[in-house]
Design a protein around this motif. Structure first.
Motif, PDB file in Angstrom:
ATOM      1  N   SER A 250     -12.182   4.866  35.989  1.00  0.00           N
ATOM      2  CA  SER A 250     -11.097   5.817  35.821  1.00  0.00           C
ATOM      3  C   SER A 250     -11.440   6.706  34.630  1.00  0.00           C
ATOM      4  CB  SER A 250      -9.777   5.088  35.558  1.00  0.00           C
ATOM      5  OG  SER A 250      -9.785   4.479  34.273  1.00  0.00           O
ATOM      6  N   LEU A 251     -10.829   7.882  34.556  1.00  0.00           N
ATOM      7  CA  LEU A 251     -11.100   8.772  33.432  1.00  0.00           C
ATOM      8  C   LEU A 251     -10.679   8.139  32.103  1.00  0.00           C
ATOM      9  CD1 LEU A 251     -10.222  12.327  34.795  1.00  0.00           C
ATOM     10  CD2 LEU A 251     -12.431  11.526  33.951  1.00  0.00           C
ATOM     11  N   GLU A 252      -9.623   7.346  32.142  1.00  0.00           N
ATOM     12  CA  GLU A 252      -9.199   6.674  30.920  1.00  0.00           C
ATOM     13  C   GLU A 252     -10.244   5.658  30.476  1.00  0.00           C
ATOM     14  OE1 GLU A 252      -5.091   4.907  29.105  1.00  0.00           O
ATOM     15  OE2 GLU A 252      -5.565   4.432  31.199  1.00  0.00           O
ATOM     16  N   GLU A 253     -10.804   4.898  31.422  1.00  0.00           N
ATOM     17  CA  GLU A 253     -11.855   3.941  31.083  1.00  0.00           C
ATOM     18  C   GLU A 253     -13.097   4.666  30.565  1.00  0.00           C
ATOM     19  OE1 GLU A 253     -11.415   0.164  34.097  1.00  0.00           O
ATOM     20  OE2 GLU A 253     -12.076   2.078  34.959  1.00  0.00           O
ATOM     21  N   ALA A 254     -13.438   5.780  31.216  1.00  0.00           N
ATOM     22  CA  ALA A 254     -14.609   6.548  30.782  1.00  0.00           C
ATOM     23  C   ALA A 254     -14.390   7.097  29.377  1.00  0.00           C
ATOM     24  CB  ALA A 254     -14.880   7.686  31.766  1.00  0.00           C
ATOM     25  N   ARG A 255     -13.196   7.609  29.118  1.00  0.00           N
ATOM     26  CA  ARG A 255     -12.872   8.130  27.793  1.00  0.00           C
ATOM     27  C   ARG A 255     -13.021   7.058  26.714  1.00  0.00           C
ATOM     28  NH1 ARG A 255      -7.548   9.120  26.239  1.00  0.00           N
ATOM     29  NH2 ARG A 255      -7.128   7.004  26.981  1.00  0.00           N
ATOM     30  N   ASP A 256     -12.481   5.896  26.997  1.00  0.00           N
ATOM     31  CA  ASP A 256     -12.507   4.815  26.007  1.00  0.00           C
ATOM     32  C   ASP A 256     -13.904   4.244  25.790  1.00  0.00           C
ATOM     33  OD1 ASP A 256      -9.800   5.138  25.772  1.00  0.00           O
ATOM     34  OD2 ASP A 256      -9.286   3.460  27.100  1.00  0.00           O
ATOM     35  N   ALA A 257     -14.836   4.570  26.672  1.00  0.00           N
ATOM     36  CA  ALA A 257     -16.210   4.070  26.528  1.00  0.00           C
ATOM     37  C   ALA A 257     -17.043   4.909  25.584  1.00  0.00           C
ATOM     38  CB  ALA A 257     -16.889   4.027  27.905  1.00  0.00           C
ATOM     39  N   ILE A 258     -16.506   6.043  25.114  1.00  0.00           N
ATOM     40  CA  ILE A 258     -17.310   7.027  24.383  1.00  0.00           C
ATOM     41  C   ILE A 258     -16.926   7.084  22.911  1.00  0.00           C
ATOM     42  CG2 ILE A 258     -17.859   9.491  24.209  1.00  0.00           C
ATOM     43  CD1 ILE A 258     -17.366   9.701  27.212  1.00  0.00           C
ATOM     44  N   SER A 259     -17.962   7.110  22.062  1.00  0.00           N
ATOM     45  CA  SER A 259     -17.788   7.390  20.634  1.00  0.00           C
ATOM     46  C   SER A 259     -18.653   8.590  20.273  1.00  0.00           C
ATOM     47  CB  SER A 259     -18.184   6.180  19.785  1.00  0.00           C
ATOM     48  OG  SER A 259     -19.592   5.969  19.848  1.00  0.00           O
ATOM     49  N   PHE A 260     -18.549   9.027  19.034  1.00  0.00           N
ATOM     50  CA  PHE A 260     -19.260  10.228  18.594  1.00  0.00           C
ATOM     51  C   PHE A 260     -19.946   9.981  17.260  1.00  0.00           C
ATOM     52  CE2 PHE A 260     -15.974  11.504  21.455  1.00  0.00           C
ATOM     53  CZ  PHE A 260     -16.462  12.603  22.145  1.00  0.00           C
ATOM     54  N   THR A 261     -21.151  10.555  17.125  1.00  0.00           N
ATOM     55  CA  THR A 261     -21.860  10.562  15.848  1.00  0.00           C
ATOM     56  C   THR A 261     -22.170  12.008  15.501  1.00  0.00           C
ATOM     57  OG1 THR A 261     -22.875   8.390  16.213  1.00  0.00           O
ATOM     58  CG2 THR A 261     -23.913   9.821  14.592  1.00  0.00           C
ATOM     59  N   LEU A 262     -21.608  12.493  14.403  1.00  0.00           N
ATOM     60  CA  LEU A 262     -21.829  13.857  13.951  1.00  0.00           C
ATOM     61  C   LEU A 262     -22.520  13.849  12.589  1.00  0.00           C
ATOM     62  CD1 LEU A 262     -19.612  14.365  16.192  1.00  0.00           C
ATOM     63  CD2 LEU A 262     -18.928  16.338  14.828  1.00  0.00           C
ATOM     64  N   VAL A 263     -23.052  14.989  12.225  1.00  0.00           N
ATOM     65  CA  VAL A 263     -23.808  15.118  10.983  1.00  0.00           C
ATOM     66  C   VAL A 263     -22.913  15.695   9.892  1.00  0.00           C
ATOM     67  CG1 VAL A 263     -25.796  16.193   9.861  1.00  0.00           C
ATOM     68  CG2 VAL A 263     -25.951  15.444  12.247  1.00  0.00           C
ATOM     69  N   ALA A 264     -22.966  15.081   8.719  1.00  0.00           N
ATOM     70  CA  ALA A 264     -22.305  15.610   7.526  1.00  0.00           C
ATOM     71  C   ALA A 264     -23.363  16.285   6.666  1.00  0.00           C
ATOM     72  CB  ALA A 264     -21.619  14.493   6.749  1.00  0.00           C
ATOM     73  N   ASP A 265     -23.253  17.594   6.522  1.00  0.00           N
ATOM     74  CA  ASP A 265     -24.272  18.353   5.809  1.00  0.00           C
ATOM     75  C   ASP A 265     -23.792  18.697   4.403  1.00  0.00           C
ATOM     76  OD1 ASP A 265     -26.686  19.681   5.421  1.00  0.00           O
ATOM     77  OD2 ASP A 265     -26.640  20.627   7.386  1.00  0.00           O
ATOM     78  N   THR A 266     -24.580  19.506   3.700  1.00  0.00           N
ATOM     79  CA  THR A 266     -24.306  19.772   2.285  1.00  0.00           C
ATOM     80  C   THR A 266     -23.297  20.890   2.060  1.00  0.00           C
ATOM     81  OG1 THR A 266     -26.266  21.197   2.237  1.00  0.00           O
ATOM     82  CG2 THR A 266     -26.540  18.922   1.525  1.00  0.00           C
ATOM     83  N   ASP A 267     -22.909  21.615   3.101  1.00  0.00           N
ATOM     84  CA  ASP A 267     -21.839  22.601   2.972  1.00  0.00           C
ATOM     85  C   ASP A 267     -20.520  21.882   3.230  1.00  0.00           C
ATOM     86  OD1 ASP A 267     -19.866  24.614   3.519  1.00  0.00           O
ATOM     87  OD2 ASP A 267     -21.483  26.065   3.817  1.00  0.00           O
ATOM     88  N   GLU A 268     -19.801  21.578   2.165  1.00  0.00           N
ATOM     89  CA  GLU A 268     -18.612  20.736   2.318  1.00  0.00           C
ATOM     90  C   GLU A 268     -17.529  21.413   3.155  1.00  0.00           C
ATOM     91  OE1 GLU A 268     -15.997  20.390  -1.301  1.00  0.00           O
ATOM     92  OE2 GLU A 268     -17.764  21.244  -2.261  1.00  0.00           O
ATOM     93  N   PHE A 269     -17.361  22.729   3.017  1.00  0.00           N
ATOM     94  CA  PHE A 269     -16.308  23.413   3.766  1.00  0.00           C
ATOM     95  C   PHE A 269     -16.592  23.357   5.262  1.00  0.00           C
ATOM     96  CE2 PHE A 269     -15.888  25.080  -0.482  1.00  0.00           C
ATOM     97  CZ  PHE A 269     -14.527  25.202  -0.646  1.00  0.00           C
ATOM     98  N   LEU A 270     -17.830  23.663   5.644  1.00  0.00           N
ATOM     99  CA  LEU A 270     -18.167  23.663   7.060  1.00  0.00           C
ATOM    100  C   LEU A 270     -18.195  22.255   7.636  1.00  0.00           C
ATOM    101  CD1 LEU A 270     -20.869  26.470   7.304  1.00  0.00           C
ATOM    102  CD2 LEU A 270     -18.581  26.463   8.290  1.00  0.00           C
ATOM    103  N   THR A 271     -18.646  21.283   6.850  1.00  0.00           N
ATOM    104  CA  THR A 271     -18.671  19.906   7.346  1.00  0.00           C
ATOM    105  C   THR A 271     -17.258  19.394   7.601  1.00  0.00           C
ATOM    106  OG1 THR A 271     -20.776  19.369   6.277  1.00  0.00           O
ATOM    107  CG2 THR A 271     -19.326  17.532   6.808  1.00  0.00           C
ATOM    108  N   ILE A 272     -16.370  19.615   6.650  1.00  0.00           N
ATOM    109  CA  ILE A 272     -14.983  19.174   6.830  1.00  0.00           C
ATOM    110  C   ILE A 272     -14.370  19.850   8.045  1.00  0.00           C
ATOM    111  CG2 ILE A 272     -12.666  19.257   5.819  1.00  0.00           C
ATOM    112  CD1 ILE A 272     -14.074  19.017   3.055  1.00  0.00           C
ATOM    113  N   ALA A 273     -14.567  21.161   8.156  1.00  0.00           N
ATOM    114  CA  ALA A 273     -13.992  21.898   9.284  1.00  0.00           C
ATOM    115  C   ALA A 273     -14.610  21.450  10.603  1.00  0.00           C
ATOM    116  CB  ALA A 273     -14.205  23.401   9.072  1.00  0.00           C
ATOM    117  N   LYS A 274     -15.905  21.151  10.596  1.00  0.00           N
ATOM    118  CA  LYS A 274     -16.587  20.731  11.830  1.00  0.00           C
ATOM    119  C   LYS A 274     -16.050  19.402  12.323  1.00  0.00           C
ATOM    120  CE  LYS A 274     -20.760  19.092  11.544  1.00  0.00           C
ATOM    121  NZ  LYS A 274     -22.222  19.059  11.282  1.00  0.00           N
TER     122      LYS A 274
END
Length: 661
Positions: A250-274
């Motif tokens: 189900s879409l709910e099961e598929a949704r719950d199966a997913i996590s995210f890894t994002l990059v935190a860079d040295t521009d604090e404003f853009l990283t926070i906003a991203k």
């Protein structure tokens, strides 16, 4: 009933209320006719305007975490030898970390190292003493991610632990691996089927997931802007949702199966906003699927591309800014790259600094005590909204690439669309780095030629023999878990490639590499290359340009000492200057002085130095003097905004003629 007291102090009535028009009038007065747009308005890599002043904002939606509170302090388990990996991991856990990311050999994030575990016994040894029910475990995406996930499940079974009580992110990301390696072992439909079968087997044993990680690090390391990182990550997410739905989830099961890894860079404003934008975009995708939105499971890792090999101590500052930004942006867990990571496998000291960076921000700065502290800030809300719009547009552009049954992101990779777009972004950033519009402290700006060495572990990179796997049907995941728990080797889970896809692999680059290559070349010389700074006039006249020239040349590994000068009677003793050049052993001389000095004696100094055998350059823009200085022997001009990489490459060719042959 009494009204609430007016919180405005009475004395404030004596001051006029500030207005935007009044502020702008004051700014224009200071600029004295200067261009407001050029001086005070910046633009991101995506062209988003960064204004100098914003009004307060009231956010319509809040990108909140599932649970407010402390983020997970994550350490890496990436030493090739299980016994050594175990010692380092336990030190991290005892020192305050409460999560481990296992990077198996072959993982892109392992940087040539990574845990070598051919069976569950090796994995058990690496995690010996770690109480898995008290910490969070994550797997870094890797080419054999499906087998890695089953191996970890086998360890849980072998230890007799309850899967329901564990917090494990299994980290399968075939799209990210495809982007980084350029190869997919089977057709996309088959990869989706295998992914779904693996998730079913893990869920059947009680594991809660998440099981799939949308990892944006491959895009970021290949040069992606913030909007590209978001857009490609969203497109990958949609591909996973569709693949799992096609396999019966189900879409709910598929949704719950997913996590995210994002990059935190040295521009604090853009990283926070991203990071805030990522949560809002995930909410929008869920809404488009007809789901009641659930918060994103978001892990952040400090940027690999920001690390430097030269003056690596500055990486401590980069890591701190990135960690701060990840915490403010709402990460559920954070991994801090050790400050020596670009030089090799981090030792215990570098790992301790990485986790303590987080602990100080958690325990002393108390960043975790406020949920979404950027909310209401006009700058952050505006940036967040702009990144939402541009990230969504990037995702839509990728989705339009869908063809022949391939999802947009896979089709865009195989067609080279993504590679081309990232290549353009890399070129633009490389130009900014080369011209030092984006300075790199300790590398392109303020280099230290006498820096002391830092320690890394004396461990050779891992050589992984490519295994073709066994031909035939894919082993049943549940049965494979049982066999692995009983002692079978991971080889049993590998399947020979069949009808796979190919694409140009995305590079993994650090921004400092062009300057580091110049430093390496200079260090390889038998004699240290030197540039003679030919200073004109008194110290007060030449100091500014001599300091600029020294900073520039040392960024390429060329020593450029600044002396007291050769002042004589308000001018320059050219005979003393020429004699000093000859004694220096340099091949390249750079004139440094004021505009007045260049007009008065620049040509004469150039002629004298040329006669002494020097290749003569000049620090600064020549203006109307260019023709006269060229005729006198000045061959090049170096100034703020010049292509420093090209300049330093030429300077090394002049200073090290034997290496340029």
């Amino acid at each position: 009933m009494t009204s609430a007291p007016d919180p405005t102090p009475p004395f404030m009535a004596a001051f006029p209320s500030p207005t935007l028009d009044a502020w702008r009038a004051a700014v224009d007065k200071v600029l004295k006719g200067g261009d407001f747009e050029k001086r005070l308005v910046a633009r991101t890599a995506d062209g988003i305007r960064i204004e100098p002043l914003y009004a307060a904002a009231s956010p319509a939606n809040r990108p909140l975490r599932a649970e407010a509170g402390r983020w997970h302090v994550t350490a890496r388990l990436d030493h090739p030898a299980p016994a050594e990996a175990q010692k380092l991991a336990l030190a991290d856990l005892e020192g305050g970390a409460n999560a481990l990311t296992i990077a198996f050999a072959g993982s892109r994030a392992a940087r040539g190292y990574g845990l070598v575990a051919k069976d569950v016994a090796a994995l058990d040894a690496a995690l010996d003493g770690a109480m898995l029910d008290l910490i969070q475990l994550r797997l870094d995406p890797a080419p054999e991610g499906r087998v890695n996930a089953l191996l970890l499940a086998a360890l849980v079974e072998r230890r007799g632990l309850s899967p329901e009580a564990l917090s494990i992110d299994f980290g399968m990301d075939p799209i990210g691996v495809f982007a980084g390696t350029g190869g997919l072992a089977a057709s996309w439909s088959e990869v989706g089927r295998r992914l779904a079968a693996t998730i079913r087997a893990l869920k059947a044993r009680g594991f809660k997931g998440p099981f799939v990680t949308v990892d944006t690090r491959p895009w970021h390391e290949a040069g992606a802007s913030e909007a590209q990182e978001l857009g490609y990550g969203l497109a990958s997410t949609i591909a996973y949702l569709r693949a799992l739905e096609a396999a019966g989830f189900s879409l709910e099961e598929a949704r719950d199966a997913i996590s995210f890894t994002l990059v935190a860079d040295t521009d604090e404003f853009l990283t926070i906003a991203k990071l805030r934008a990522a949560r809002l975009l995930w909410t929008r995708i869920q809404g488009a699927c007809g789901l009641t939105p659930a918060p994103m499971v978001l892990h952040a890792e400090t940027a690999w591309r920001s690390l430097t090999r030269r003056d690596p101590w500055v990486n401590l500052l980069r890591g701190t800014v990135a960690t701060f930004s990840a915490g403010i942006g709402g990460a559920d867990g954070v991994t801090v790259q050790p400050f020596t990571a670009a030089l090799g496998l981090a030792d215990g000291f570098a790992r301790r600094i990485s986790r303590n960076t987080q602990l100080v921000l958690l325990e002393e700065a108390n960043l975790w005590r406020v949920a979404d502290p950027a909310a209401g800030s006009g700058s952050f809300e505006t940036l967040t909204q702009a990144l939402c719009e541009q990230g969504w547009a990037q995702m839509q552009a990728i989705e339009r690439e869908t063809t022949d049954g391939l999802p947009g992101i896979i089709a865009a990779l195989t067609a080279g669309t993504v590679q081309t777009a990232l290549g353009r972004q890399r070129e633009a950033r490389a130009k900014a780095i080369a011209t030092r519009r984006e300075p790199i402290t300790g590398t392109s700006e303020f280099p230290n030629l006498t820096e002391s060495a830092v320690a890394v572990l004396d461990v050779a990179p891992v050589t992984i023999a490519k295994s073709r796997g066994r031909p035939g049907a894919v082993p049943d995941p549940e049965a494979l878990i049982a066999r692995l728990a009983a002692g079978a080797e991971r080889q049993e889970g590998l399947i020979a490639p069949q009808d796979g896809l190919r694409a140009k692999a995305l590079p993994s680059l650090r921004l400092a590499e062009p300057f580091e290559a110049l430093r390496d070349r200079a260090d390889a010389a038998a004699v240290k290359p030197v540039v003679f700074l030919a200073s004109l006039g008194p110290v007060a006249d030449f100091t500014a340009r001599a300091g600029f020239a020294r900073n520039l040349f040392e960024a390429g590994g060329l020593a450029a000492p600044v002396g007291d000068g050769f002042a004589q009677g308000g001018g320059t003793d050219l005979a003393a200057l020429t004699a000093a050049f000859t004694a220096s052993g340099a091949h390249l001389a750079c004139l440094c002085g004021s505009d007045a000095a260049y007009a008065a004696e620049g040509a004469a100094a150039a002629q004298a130095l040329t006669a002494a055998g020097a290749t003569v350059w000049l620090a600064g823009r020549p203006g109307d003097l260019e023709a006269a200085l060229n005729n006198a022997g000045v061959r090049s001009f170096v100034y703020a905004g010049c292509d420093a990489v090209a300049v330093l490459t030429e300077a090394l060719a002049i200073s090290l003629p034997t290496l340029s042959d």
